[in-house]
Write a protein that holds these residues in place. Structure first.
Motif, PDB file in Angstrom:
ATOM      1  N   THR A   1      18.718  19.927 -24.834  1.00  0.00           N
ATOM      2  CA  THR A   1      18.472  18.869 -25.798  1.00  0.00           C
ATOM      3  C   THR A   1      19.696  18.699 -26.688  1.00  0.00           C
ATOM      4  O   THR A   1      20.172  19.661 -27.284  1.00  0.00           O
ATOM      5  CB  THR A   1      17.229  19.204 -26.648  1.00  0.00           C
ATOM      6  OG1 THR A   1      16.093  19.246 -25.788  1.00  0.00           O
ATOM      7  CG2 THR A   1      17.012  18.164 -27.729  1.00  0.00           C
ATOM      8  N   LEU A   2      20.185  17.458 -26.775  1.00  0.00           N
ATOM      9  CA  LEU A   2      21.331  17.151 -27.609  1.00  0.00           C
ATOM     10  C   LEU A   2      20.908  16.501 -28.919  1.00  0.00           C
ATOM     11  O   LEU A   2      21.492  16.769 -29.964  1.00  0.00           O
ATOM     12  CB  LEU A   2      22.295  16.240 -26.852  1.00  0.00           C
ATOM     13  CG  LEU A   2      22.753  16.779 -25.484  1.00  0.00           C
ATOM     14  CD1 LEU A   2      23.617  15.758 -24.768  1.00  0.00           C
ATOM     15  CD2 LEU A   2      23.465  18.101 -25.640  1.00  0.00           C
ATOM     16  N   ALA A   3      19.892  15.630 -28.856  1.00  0.00           N
ATOM     17  CA  ALA A   3      19.369  14.971 -30.060  1.00  0.00           C
ATOM     18  C   ALA A   3      18.004  14.397 -29.733  1.00  0.00           C
ATOM     19  O   ALA A   3      17.705  14.108 -28.577  1.00  0.00           O
ATOM     20  CB  ALA A   3      20.298  13.856 -30.527  1.00  0.00           C
ATOM     21  N   TRP A   4      17.166  14.238 -30.775  1.00  0.00           N
ATOM     22  CA  TRP A   4      15.858  13.615 -30.584  1.00  0.00           C
ATOM     23  C   TRP A   4      15.340  13.089 -31.909  1.00  0.00           C
ATOM     24  O   TRP A   4      15.764  13.546 -32.965  1.00  0.00           O
ATOM     25  CB  TRP A   4      14.842  14.576 -29.963  1.00  0.00           C
ATOM     26  CG  TRP A   4      14.596  15.832 -30.755  1.00  0.00           C
ATOM     27  CD1 TRP A   4      15.226  17.029 -30.588  1.00  0.00           C
ATOM     28  CD2 TRP A   4      13.652  16.033 -31.829  1.00  0.00           C
ATOM     29  NE1 TRP A   4      14.741  17.947 -31.499  1.00  0.00           N
ATOM     30  CE2 TRP A   4      13.782  17.364 -32.264  1.00  0.00           C
ATOM     31  CE3 TRP A   4      12.729  15.194 -32.458  1.00  0.00           C
ATOM     32  CZ2 TRP A   4      13.010  17.887 -33.299  1.00  0.00           C
ATOM     33  CZ3 TRP A   4      11.958  15.718 -33.498  1.00  0.00           C
ATOM     34  CH2 TRP A   4      12.103  17.055 -33.900  1.00  0.00           C
ATOM     35  N   VAL A   5      14.444  12.127 -31.796  1.00  0.00           N
ATOM     36  CA  VAL A   5      13.678  11.660 -32.940  1.00  0.00           C
ATOM     37  C   VAL A   5      12.295  11.272 -32.415  1.00  0.00           C
ATOM     38  O   VAL A   5      12.173  10.663 -31.351  1.00  0.00           O
ATOM     39  CB  VAL A   5      14.346  10.480 -33.680  1.00  0.00           C
ATOM     40  CG1 VAL A   5      14.448   9.238 -32.817  1.00  0.00           C
ATOM     41  CG2 VAL A   5      13.636  10.173 -34.995  1.00  0.00           C
ATOM     42  N   VAL A   6      11.271  11.691 -33.140  1.00  0.00           N
ATOM     43  CA  VAL A   6       9.906  11.272 -32.841  1.00  0.00           C
ATOM     44  C   VAL A   6       9.518  10.267 -33.917  1.00  0.00           C
ATOM     45  O   VAL A   6       9.423  10.610 -35.096  1.00  0.00           O
ATOM     46  CB  VAL A   6       8.913  12.455 -32.814  1.00  0.00           C
ATOM     47  CG1 VAL A   6       7.489  11.958 -32.560  1.00  0.00           C
ATOM     48  CG2 VAL A   6       9.323  13.478 -31.746  1.00  0.00           C
ATOM     49  N   MET A   7       9.353   9.030 -33.498  1.00  0.00           N
ATOM     50  CA  MET A   7       8.949   7.942 -34.390  1.00  0.00           C
ATOM     51  C   MET A   7       7.425   7.847 -34.361  1.00  0.00           C
ATOM     52  O   MET A   7       6.782   8.495 -33.531  1.00  0.00           O
ATOM     53  CB  MET A   7       9.601   6.638 -33.929  1.00  0.00           C
ATOM     54  CG  MET A   7      11.122   6.667 -33.977  1.00  0.00           C
ATOM     55  SD  MET A   7      11.780   6.757 -35.636  1.00  0.00           S
ATOM     56  CE  MET A   7      11.451   5.076 -36.197  1.00  0.00           C
ATOM     57  N   PRO A   8       6.813   7.066 -35.240  1.00  0.00           N
ATOM     58  CA  PRO A   8       5.344   7.002 -35.249  1.00  0.00           C
ATOM     59  C   PRO A   8       4.719   6.628 -33.904  1.00  0.00           C
ATOM     60  O   PRO A   8       3.650   7.131 -33.561  1.00  0.00           O
ATOM     61  CB  PRO A   8       5.052   5.930 -36.310  1.00  0.00           C
ATOM     62  CG  PRO A   8       6.196   6.075 -37.276  1.00  0.00           C
ATOM     63  CD  PRO A   8       7.387   6.343 -36.386  1.00  0.00           C
ATOM     64  N   ASP A   9       5.402   5.784 -33.108  1.00  0.00           N
ATOM     65  CA  ASP A   9       4.782   5.342 -31.850  1.00  0.00           C
ATOM     66  C   ASP A   9       5.665   5.518 -30.607  1.00  0.00           C
ATOM     67  O   ASP A   9       5.376   4.956 -29.555  1.00  0.00           O
ATOM     68  CB  ASP A   9       4.350   3.871 -31.965  1.00  0.00           C
ATOM     69  CG  ASP A   9       5.520   2.933 -32.171  1.00  0.00           C
ATOM     70  OD1 ASP A   9       6.680   3.397 -32.304  1.00  0.00           O
ATOM     71  OD2 ASP A   9       5.280   1.712 -32.201  1.00  0.00           O
ATOM     72  N   HIS A  10       6.744   6.289 -30.714  1.00  0.00           N
ATOM     73  CA  HIS A  10       7.601   6.544 -29.551  1.00  0.00           C
ATOM     74  C   HIS A  10       8.573   7.675 -29.868  1.00  0.00           C
ATOM     75  O   HIS A  10       8.637   8.135 -31.008  1.00  0.00           O
ATOM     76  CB  HIS A  10       8.373   5.276 -29.148  1.00  0.00           C
ATOM     77  CG  HIS A  10       9.389   4.822 -30.146  1.00  0.00           C
ATOM     78  ND1 HIS A  10       9.052   4.122 -31.284  1.00  0.00           N
ATOM     79  CD2 HIS A  10      10.737   4.958 -30.183  1.00  0.00           C
ATOM     80  CE1 HIS A  10      10.144   3.836 -31.963  1.00  0.00           C
ATOM     81  NE2 HIS A  10      11.186   4.351 -31.321  1.00  0.00           N
ATOM     82  N   PHE A  11       9.280   8.115 -28.839  1.00  0.00           N
ATOM     83  CA  PHE A  11      10.365   9.053 -29.099  1.00  0.00           C
ATOM     84  C   PHE A  11      11.598   8.676 -28.291  1.00  0.00           C
ATOM     85  O   PHE A  11      11.525   8.004 -27.271  1.00  0.00           O
ATOM     86  CB  PHE A  11       9.970  10.517 -28.876  1.00  0.00           C
ATOM     87  CG  PHE A  11       9.745  10.962 -27.446  1.00  0.00           C
ATOM     88  CD1 PHE A  11      10.788  11.098 -26.545  1.00  0.00           C
ATOM     89  CD2 PHE A  11       8.475  11.317 -27.020  1.00  0.00           C
ATOM     90  CE1 PHE A  11      10.577  11.543 -25.253  1.00  0.00           C
ATOM     91  CE2 PHE A  11       8.254  11.766 -25.729  1.00  0.00           C
ATOM     92  CZ  PHE A  11       9.309  11.886 -24.837  1.00  0.00           C
ATOM     93  N   HIS A  12      12.753   9.123 -28.818  1.00  0.00           N
ATOM     94  CA  HIS A  12      14.039   9.044 -28.126  1.00  0.00           C
ATOM     95  C   HIS A  12      14.519  10.483 -27.968  1.00  0.00           C
ATOM     96  O   HIS A  12      14.477  11.264 -28.931  1.00  0.00           O
ATOM     97  CB  HIS A  12      15.070   8.266 -28.956  1.00  0.00           C
ATOM     98  CG  HIS A  12      14.668   6.864 -29.249  1.00  0.00           C
ATOM     99  ND1 HIS A  12      14.725   5.858 -28.315  1.00  0.00           N
ATOM    100  CD2 HIS A  12      14.207   6.300 -30.384  1.00  0.00           C
ATOM    101  CE1 HIS A  12      14.316   4.735 -28.858  1.00  0.00           C
ATOM    102  NE2 HIS A  12      13.987   4.973 -30.124  1.00  0.00           N
TER     103      HIS A  12
END
Length: 152
Positions: free
Chosen positions: A59-70
């Protein structure tokens, strides 16, 4: 005429190359803001760590948004489809166990983008983790708890 569903169209031409960097994105079913509850978002993020521990992806980077993730990863073994199926399945089980719900958590399919080695990964990681700022969820990045990057 061939009629393909959106999730099938996403799979056309998908190729999983080990040691290649990918940006993966998937949405919750019906774009429900399930991860407005940060504790539930942490359950998803924990699956990113599991993939790393199993040697499937770095894993290099991530974000969990309210309705999706990157999720920016380097694929180490297996396929993107297997990685996402495992991540989505285990996170669904964890969220359903935590909430008592029995619904499907994710939309079928996912989006992937293979990155060229010369692309500026730090700049892309910053763009990924800044999603909550651009969405107006927080005033400064440190106020949003569901992100990480190896460079930040």
């Amino acid at each position: 005429m061939l009629n393909l569903s959106a999730s099938n169209r996403l799979r056309i031409g998908r190729y999983s190359e080990h040691n290649r960097i990918y940006l993966l994105t998937t949405n919750t079913a019906g774009r429900q803001p399930v991860f407005s509850d940060f504790a539930l978002g942490r359950l998803v993020a924990s699956q990113f760590s599991v993939a790393e521990e199993m040697g499937i992806a770095s894993t290099l980077a991530w974000v969990v948004m309210p309705d999706h993730f990157h999720w920016l990863i380097e694929l180490k073994r297996g396929s993107l489809g297997e990685l996402m199926q495992r991540t989505k399945s285990l996170s669904t089980k964890a969220v359903n166990l935590s909430t008592g719900r029995q619904a499907s958590l994710w939309q079928s399919g996912f989006h992937d983008r293979a990155l060229r080695r010369e692309e500026d990964l730090v700049k892309l990681a910053r763009y990924i983790v800044a999603n909550p700022l651009r969405a107006g969820l927080v005033k400064k990045l440190g106020d949003y708890p569901l992100w990480d990057a190896i460079w930040v």
